[in-house]
Design an enzyme around this catalytic site. Structure first.
Site, PDB file in Angstrom:
ATOM      1  N   GLU A  61       0.863  -1.522   0.088  1.00  0.00           N
ATOM      2  CA  GLU A  61      -0.046   0.169   0.015  1.00  0.00           C
ATOM      3  C   GLU A  61       0.878   1.193  -0.020  1.00  0.00           C
ATOM      4  O   GLU A  61       0.513   2.196  -0.599  1.00  0.00           O
ATOM      5  CB  GLU A  61      -0.845   0.101   1.167  1.00  0.00           C
TER       6      GLU A  61
ATOM      7  N   ASP B 156      -7.976   1.339   8.353  1.00  0.00           N
ATOM      8  CA  ASP B 156      -6.645   2.028   8.233  1.00  0.00           C
ATOM      9  C   ASP B 156      -6.433   2.852   9.110  1.00  0.00           C
ATOM     10  O   ASP B 156      -7.506   3.538   9.626  1.00  0.00           O
ATOM     11  CB  ASP B 156      -6.511   2.461   6.828  1.00  0.00           C
TER      12      ASP B 156
END
Length: 385
Positions: free
Chosen positions: A199, A246
């Site tokens: 990511e 997240d």
């Protein structure tokens, strides 16, 4: 992750998204969990101990893609599911890419896909609640841990899987015993956990230097066809909701509702938080609700969002619920994003909320009828012998 503004991405999902929002009350309706079921949502606080916790502690190491730390964490995930949750299927999606920091070297990116479907259902006939976090950490600064970003969310998803596993088994056993399994009387629903690699940007966030694993997976799933006559044409179409966690685990999180088409799902999670607070089930000290935007009106939504692993899926029409605080935690992308700076009570509250959301989505109310502490402790005791 970074902020993005209005773009052609929205045009690609506009019509589908509006229709989903209009009909969501009917298509995605499900009953709330009872108070008894909420009381039986287990705590994961012991497993989130930063030194000895069985879920979180092994992830609190640097996890740069292709390094020994990344491989060690991959083994941790696979060992957990094979040992404690053997009914979950573990698959890999592997890709390679060059990065601005590594020149001509191909860096491996390894996504884990962990699935629990009704035992009688074919893969192309199952609509899956998809729970997602990334497990890689920044390339620089060297030694960066990334506790909120995103070791802690990964541990939360492991806790969720363990917490609903027995209830899923009970529900599906009852359906098989009654003869209802596979008759098409209701939608076939499963759960899918994506632990994504790559990511983080290696040098500077851009369309090509970020989201390496999620971009590769979304592209692959878009072209991977299920057998003819399946209910869903591709694995992308099988995703009923893409719930991305997240930057969780810091004090006083403020998570907005980012997307009008999935605001109904945000409201469902916010309602769970509100009910659990009233029942005294959340133990963290929070000045305000984590999810404060339930009453947002459609006119208050703009087209801005936070760039993250959902983007390659969203631009392909997947419905997304993004659970990320703004503003970001003050430790974001600093060496202070480590275990010592986590608020473990807040993290445990997130684990309970997301577990309850998954249990409610999967209609497990009557099957969440007893705490799982004794079972999980017994499993851990056996592995320590």
């Amino acid at each position: 992750m970074g902020y993005l503004r209005a773009s052609v991405d929205w045009a690609r999902i506009g019509t589908i998204a509006i229709l989903v929002f209009i009909f969501s009350a009917y298509v995605f309706a499900y009953e709330e969990l009872s108070d008894d079921a909420l009381h039986n949502i287990p705590s994961g606080v012991d497993d989130f101990d930063i030194k000895n916790g069985s879920l979180l502690a092994p992830i609190l190491i640097p996890r740069v893609p292709g390094t020994p730390g990344s491989i060690a964490v991959q083994h941790h995930f696979v060992d957990f599911f094979s040992r404690e949750l053997p009914k979950w299927k573990v698959d890999w999606h592997n890709s390679t890419s060059r990065t601005p920091a590594t020149g001509d070297t191909d860096i491996p990116f390894k996504n884990l896909i962990i699935t629990r479907d009704p035992p009688w259902a074919q893969a192309g006939d199952v609509s899956r609640l998809t729970l997602v976090a990334h497990y890689d950490s920044l390339y620089r600064p060297e030694g960066f841990i990334g506790a909120t970003d995103s070791a802690a969310p990964c541990a939360v998803l492991m806790h969720v899987a363990r917490s609903i596993d027995e209830a899923l088994t009970k529900k599906w056993e009852v359906m098989e015993a009654s003869g209802d399994a596979g008759l098409g009387l209701e939608e076939e629903k499963g759960v899918q956990i994506l632990l994504l690699d790559g990511e983080e940007a290696w040098v500077s966030w851009s369309d090509t230097d970020s989201l390496y694993g999620s971009r590769a997976l979304a592209e692959s799933w878009e072209s991977q066809l299920h057998p003819a006559l399946s209910a869903y044409r591709t694995p992308l179409e099988s995703i009923s909701l893409f719930v991305l966690l997240d930057l969780l685990g810091a004090a006083d999180p403020h998570v907005p509702s980012y997307f009008l088409p999935t605001h109904w799902a945000y409201q469902g999670m916010a309602k769970i938080e509100e009910r659990m607070r009233k029942l005294g089930l959340l133990k963290g000290t929070a000045k305000k609700p984590f999810l404060p935007d339930s009453n947002m009106k459609s006119s208050q939504f703009d087209k801005g969002y936070v760039g993250d692993d959902h983007v390659p899926f969203m631009i392909r029409g997947v419905n997304v619920l993004h659970i990320i605080p703004t503003p970001f935690p003050p430790t974001w992308h600093t060496m202070d994003d480590d275990g010592e700076h986590l608020d473990l009570a807040i993290l445990d509250d997130w684990a309970k909320i997301v577990t309850a959301f998954a249990a409610e989505w999967m209609e497990l109310d009557t099957f969440m009828n007893q705490p799982l502490k004794e079972k999980s402790q017994a499993i851990r005791d056996r592995t320590e012998l």
